[in-house]
Design a protein around this motif. Sequence first.
Motif, PDB file in Angstrom:
ATOM      1  N   CYS A  36     -64.192 -58.416 -25.829  1.00 24.30           N
ATOM      2  CA  CYS A  36     -63.931 -57.391 -24.766  1.00 24.30           C
ATOM      3  C   CYS A  36     -64.638 -56.223 -25.081  1.00 24.30           C
ATOM      4  CB  CYS A  36     -62.160 -57.256 -24.897  1.00 24.30           C
ATOM      5  SG  CYS A  36     -61.759 -55.881 -23.735  1.00 24.30           S
ATOM      6  N   CYS A  39     -61.474 -53.117 -25.866  1.00 23.68           N
ATOM      7  CA  CYS A  39     -60.750 -53.229 -27.217  1.00 23.68           C
ATOM      8  C   CYS A  39     -61.458 -54.057 -28.141  1.00 23.68           C
ATOM      9  CB  CYS A  39     -59.507 -53.624 -26.857  1.00 23.68           C
ATOM     10  SG  CYS A  39     -59.262 -55.372 -26.694  1.00 23.68           S
ATOM     11  N   PHE A  41     -61.601 -57.216 -28.553  1.00 25.35           N
ATOM     12  CA  PHE A  41     -60.676 -58.469 -28.821  1.00 25.35           C
ATOM     13  C   PHE A  41     -61.659 -59.837 -28.445  1.00 25.35           C
ATOM     14  CE2 PHE A  41     -57.162 -61.718 -28.197  1.00 25.35           C
ATOM     15  CZ  PHE A  41     -56.602 -61.658 -29.342  1.00 25.35           C
ATOM     16  N   CYS A  55     -59.443 -60.284 -20.762  1.00 25.58           N
ATOM     17  CA  CYS A  55     -58.984 -60.274 -22.049  1.00 25.58           C
ATOM     18  C   CYS A  55     -57.575 -60.399 -22.412  1.00 25.58           C
ATOM     19  CB  CYS A  55     -59.375 -58.656 -22.795  1.00 25.58           C
ATOM     20  SG  CYS A  55     -58.789 -58.210 -24.284  1.00 25.58           S
ATOM     21  N   CYS A  58     -55.818 -56.710 -23.833  1.00 27.55           N
ATOM     22  CA  CYS A  58     -55.389 -55.612 -23.168  1.00 27.55           C
ATOM     23  C   CYS A  58     -55.560 -55.938 -21.553  1.00 27.55           C
ATOM     24  CB  CYS A  58     -56.727 -54.551 -23.491  1.00 27.55           C
ATOM     25  SG  CYS A  58     -58.126 -54.780 -23.008  1.00 27.55           S
TER      26      CYS A  58
END
Length: 113
Positions: A36, A39, A41, A55, A58
């Motif tokens: 991501c 963030c 991730f 994602c 988020c």
Amino acid sequence: MAKKKFPLFDFMDRFPDEQSCVTYLSSQKWSGGFTCSTCGFGKSKQGKKKCNHRCLACGYEESPTANTLFHKLKFPLLKAFHMCYQLSVNKKGMSTLELSRQFGLTQKNVLVF
Ligand SMILES: [Zn+2]
């Protein structure tokens, strides 16, 4: 190994439509897996569009063109791919004027590209 020229027919075969370009970009962009860009991730599910990644942490949805050369493109991706192809096979290079003539775009569009 000698550099092989990419024949036009192969190119047309590989990228017959808009979706094939999106799929290609997607596979290039996330070849090492999704991360991501908001963030960081590493897990995602399919977004609203087929090739988008959403994602799981988020909810940020990223398209294959986001943060690439093709970001915010004002004309179809397929057209852009053809332009790249023309640029790659034309050794002398093409001016933006030539490109815009050939693809029926305004010169401003080409410069944005
Ligand atoms: Zn995220």
